[in-house]
Design an enzyme around this catalytic site. Structure first.
Site, mmCIF file in Angstrom:
data_model
loop_
_atom_site.group_PDB
_atom_site.id
_atom_site.type_symbol
_atom_site.label_atom_id
_atom_site.label_comp_id
_atom_site.label_asym_id
_atom_site.label_seq_id
_atom_site.Cartn_x
_atom_site.Cartn_y
_atom_site.Cartn_z
ATOM 1 N N HIS A 62 0.851 -1.195 0.000
ATOM 2 C CA HIS A 62 0.000 0.000 0.000
ATOM 3 C C HIS A 62 0.884 1.242 0.000
ATOM 4 O O HIS A 62 1.745 1.399 0.861
ATOM 5 C CB HIS A 62 -0.945 -0.002 1.206
ATOM 6 C CG HIS A 62 -2.039 -1.014 1.094
ATOM 7 N ND1 HIS A 62 -2.451 -1.799 2.141
ATOM 8 C CD2 HIS A 62 -2.800 -1.374 0.030
ATOM 9 C CE1 HIS A 62 -3.431 -2.602 1.727
ATOM 10 N NE2 HIS A 62 -3.656 -2.364 0.455
ATOM 11 N N ALA A 63 0.635 2.120 -0.962
ATOM 12 C CA ALA A 63 1.556 3.212 -1.271
ATOM 13 C C ALA A 63 1.859 4.139 -0.094
ATOM 14 O O ALA A 63 2.999 4.549 0.110
ATOM 15 C CB ALA A 63 0.989 4.017 -2.440
ATOM 16 N N ARG A 64 0.847 4.461 0.704
ATOM 17 C CA ARG A 64 1.014 5.497 1.731
ATOM 18 C C ARG A 64 1.661 4.999 3.016
ATOM 19 O O ARG A 64 1.948 5.786 3.921
ATOM 20 C CB ARG A 64 -0.354 6.104 2.058
ATOM 21 C CG ARG A 64 -1.350 5.105 2.636
ATOM 22 C CD ARG A 64 -2.758 5.668 2.617
ATOM 23 N NE ARG A 64 -3.753 4.696 3.069
ATOM 24 C CZ ARG A 64 -5.063 4.885 2.948
ATOM 25 N NH1 ARG A 64 -5.523 5.996 2.383
ATOM 26 N NH2 ARG A 64 -5.923 3.971 3.378
ATOM 27 N N GLU A 65 1.898 3.683 3.114
ATOM 28 C CA GLU A 65 2.413 3.100 4.354
ATOM 29 C C GLU A 65 3.946 3.180 4.368
ATOM 30 O O GLU A 65 4.640 2.176 4.304
ATOM 31 C CB GLU A 65 1.874 1.666 4.488
ATOM 32 C CG GLU A 65 0.355 1.669 4.580
ATOM 33 C CD GLU A 65 -0.324 0.297 4.489
ATOM 34 O OE1 GLU A 65 0.385 -0.733 4.468
ATOM 35 O OE2 GLU A 65 -1.574 0.258 4.440
ATOM 36 N N ASN B 141 -3.630 -5.464 -2.396
ATOM 37 C CA ASN B 141 -3.887 -6.452 -1.354
ATOM 38 C C ASN B 141 -5.351 -6.900 -1.315
ATOM 39 O O ASN B 141 -5.811 -7.463 -0.331
ATOM 40 C CB ASN B 141 -3.446 -5.937 0.015
ATOM 41 C CG ASN B 141 -3.072 -7.077 0.944
ATOM 42 O OD1 ASN B 141 -2.439 -8.044 0.524
ATOM 43 N ND2 ASN B 141 -3.471 -6.989 2.207
ATOM 44 N N ARG B 142 -6.080 -6.615 -2.403
ATOM 45 C CA ARG B 142 -7.403 -7.219 -2.627
ATOM 46 C C ARG B 142 -7.411 -7.924 -3.991
ATOM 47 O O ARG B 142 -8.444 -8.380 -4.447
ATOM 48 C CB ARG B 142 -8.507 -6.140 -2.636
ATOM 49 C CG ARG B 142 -8.644 -5.331 -1.360
ATOM 50 C CD ARG B 142 -9.172 -6.143 -0.189
ATOM 51 N NE ARG B 142 -9.397 -5.314 0.992
ATOM 52 C CZ ARG B 142 -8.424 -4.952 1.856
ATOM 53 N NH1 ARG B 142 -7.181 -5.350 1.645
ATOM 54 N NH2 ARG B 142 -8.696 -4.210 2.909
ATOM 55 N N HIS C 51 2.908 -3.989 6.587
ATOM 56 C CA HIS C 51 1.960 -2.889 6.365
ATOM 57 C C HIS C 51 2.043 -1.918 7.546
ATOM 58 O O HIS C 51 2.773 -2.143 8.495
ATOM 59 C CB HIS C 51 0.527 -3.438 6.308
ATOM 60 C CG HIS C 51 0.205 -4.239 5.086
ATOM 61 N ND1 HIS C 51 -0.659 -3.803 4.114
ATOM 62 C CD2 HIS C 51 0.618 -5.467 4.693
ATOM 63 C CE1 HIS C 51 -0.760 -4.722 3.171
ATOM 64 N NE2 HIS C 51 -0.001 -5.749 3.491
ATOM 65 N N TYR D 28 -1.080 0.915 9.522
ATOM 66 C CA TYR D 28 -0.616 0.966 10.907
ATOM 67 C C TYR D 28 -1.672 0.239 11.737
ATOM 68 O O TYR D 28 -2.763 -0.040 11.234
ATOM 69 C CB TYR D 28 -0.514 2.449 11.380
ATOM 70 C CG TYR D 28 -1.810 3.219 11.300
ATOM 71 C CD1 TYR D 28 -2.670 3.307 12.408
ATOM 72 C CD2 TYR D 28 -2.227 3.815 10.096
ATOM 73 C CE1 TYR D 28 -3.871 3.982 12.332
ATOM 74 C CE2 TYR D 28 -3.436 4.477 10.019
ATOM 75 C CZ TYR D 28 -4.247 4.557 11.136
ATOM 76 O OH TYR D 28 -5.468 5.205 11.039
ATOM 77 N N TYR E 157 -10.216 -6.702 10.207
ATOM 78 C CA TYR E 157 -11.506 -6.711 9.502
ATOM 79 C C TYR E 157 -11.429 -7.745 8.388
ATOM 80 O O TYR E 157 -10.337 -8.105 7.937
ATOM 81 C CB TYR E 157 -11.852 -5.328 8.924
ATOM 82 C CG TYR E 157 -10.709 -4.605 8.244
ATOM 83 C CD1 TYR E 157 -10.081 -5.125 7.109
ATOM 84 C CD2 TYR E 157 -10.233 -3.389 8.746
ATOM 85 C CE1 TYR E 157 -9.026 -4.454 6.489
ATOM 86 C CE2 TYR E 157 -9.172 -2.723 8.141
ATOM 87 C CZ TYR E 157 -8.580 -3.266 7.015
ATOM 88 O OH TYR E 157 -7.525 -2.612 6.420
ATOM 89 N N GLU F 228 1.200 -5.159 10.872
ATOM 90 C CA GLU F 228 0.722 -3.776 10.796
ATOM 91 C C GLU F 228 1.574 -3.011 11.809
ATOM 92 O O GLU F 228 1.398 -3.178 13.016
ATOM 93 C CB GLU F 228 -0.762 -3.673 11.164
ATOM 94 C CG GLU F 228 -1.707 -4.355 10.174
ATOM 95 C CD GLU F 228 -1.948 -3.553 8.908
ATOM 96 O OE1 GLU F 228 -1.442 -2.409 8.808
ATOM 97 O OE2 GLU F 228 -2.650 -4.062 8.020
#
Length: 263
Positions: free
Chosen positions: A22-25, A97-98, A150, A152, A202, A224
């Site tokens: 995921h780009a923003r992590e 990741n989906r 990943h 957070y 989730y 995470e």
């Protein structure tokens, strides 16, 4: 992709580690770089790292979602998805990741191309996902563990996320996750929660850890990293080093367990 390990005439069992799906992590690619540096600089002096790299190989993919990561530096710091274009839609990208073929596009994923959790047009429609999946399939006989980083939330997750059913090896995975979380906490007191993805964070279908596990990679974990929401994806620079140091302890714990249980 980096391959770390002592050269050997025969193929060695391996661990696959990826960051930045995921780009923003941003703390995630920072950890993969930290891991590579630690492996190279402590080999020979750190007994555990030396033993690990003598007996196993580690494949490290420092930035899974390269285009997305670049975009978070140039245009939108909060971008999450890939940057692929889909004909007929003005919305860009899918959630890598989906996009794996594990309960694809059922729970916790969206078929709307504008959604942050868009599952993609088909499983492995994203070039990044296709390439990683192909690599793991091709090296399936040697890859014994899959670790994906990943942020957070401070969680150590394992399958499943696409179903509430427990994994066949649930008890063993839970025991490893709790041991690794305890190793992590020993340094700065950072508390992690362990458990299967669906109930611990989730439900989410199409994730890489579930896919790797169903492929036969028994030790499959998602980290995470820090924090629990105060800074979220915008973790301050001052926390990079401590986050990497403590995470290293958990990764080494899992690696040592895998190494010990190979034969």
């Amino acid at each position: 992709m980096h391959l770390l390990g002592k050269k050997s005439s025969s193929s060695k069992p391996a661990i696959f580690l990826d960051c930045g799906i995921h780009a923003r992590e941003w703390i995630s690619p920072a950890f993969c770089q930290w891991f590579v540096n630690e492996a190279l600089t402590t080999y020979g002096s750190d007994a555990q790292m030396t033993s690990l790299l003598d007996q196993m190989d580690v494949f490290v993919l420092p930035v899974f979602n390269v285009d997305g990561y670049h975009y978070t530096h140039t245009n939108n710091r909060m971008w999450r998805k890939t940057r692929s274009r889909k004909s007929g839609s003005s919305c860009i990208g899918a959630d890598p990741n989906r996009n794996f073929d594990a309960g694809w596009c059922t729970l916790g994923a969206s078929s709307n191309p504008c959604s942050d959790t868009y599952c993609g047009a088909t499983p492995e429609s994203e070039i990044e996902v296709k390439n990683v999946a192909n690599f793991i399939r091709k090296n399936k006989s040697v890859i014994k563990a899959y670790l994906t980083i990943h942020s957070y939330s401070q969680l150590l997750l394992f399958p499943y996320s696409y179903t509430y059913d427990l994994a066949a090896t649930h008890n063993e995975l839970m025991s490893i996750a709790e041991g690794a979380s305890s190793a992590l906490r020993s340094l700065y007191g950072t508390r992690y929660t362990s458990g299967p993805g669906a109930t611990t964070i989730y439900p989410a279908a199409g994730g890489s850890d579930d896919w790797a596990y169903d492929l036969g990679v028994k030790y499959s974990f998602t980290f995470e990293l820090r924090d629990t929401g105060r800074y979220g994806f915008l973790l301050p620079e001052s926390q990079i080093k401590p986050t990497c140091e403590e995470t290293m302890l958990a990764v080494k714990y899992i690696a040592a367990y895998v190494q010990k249980n190979l034969y």
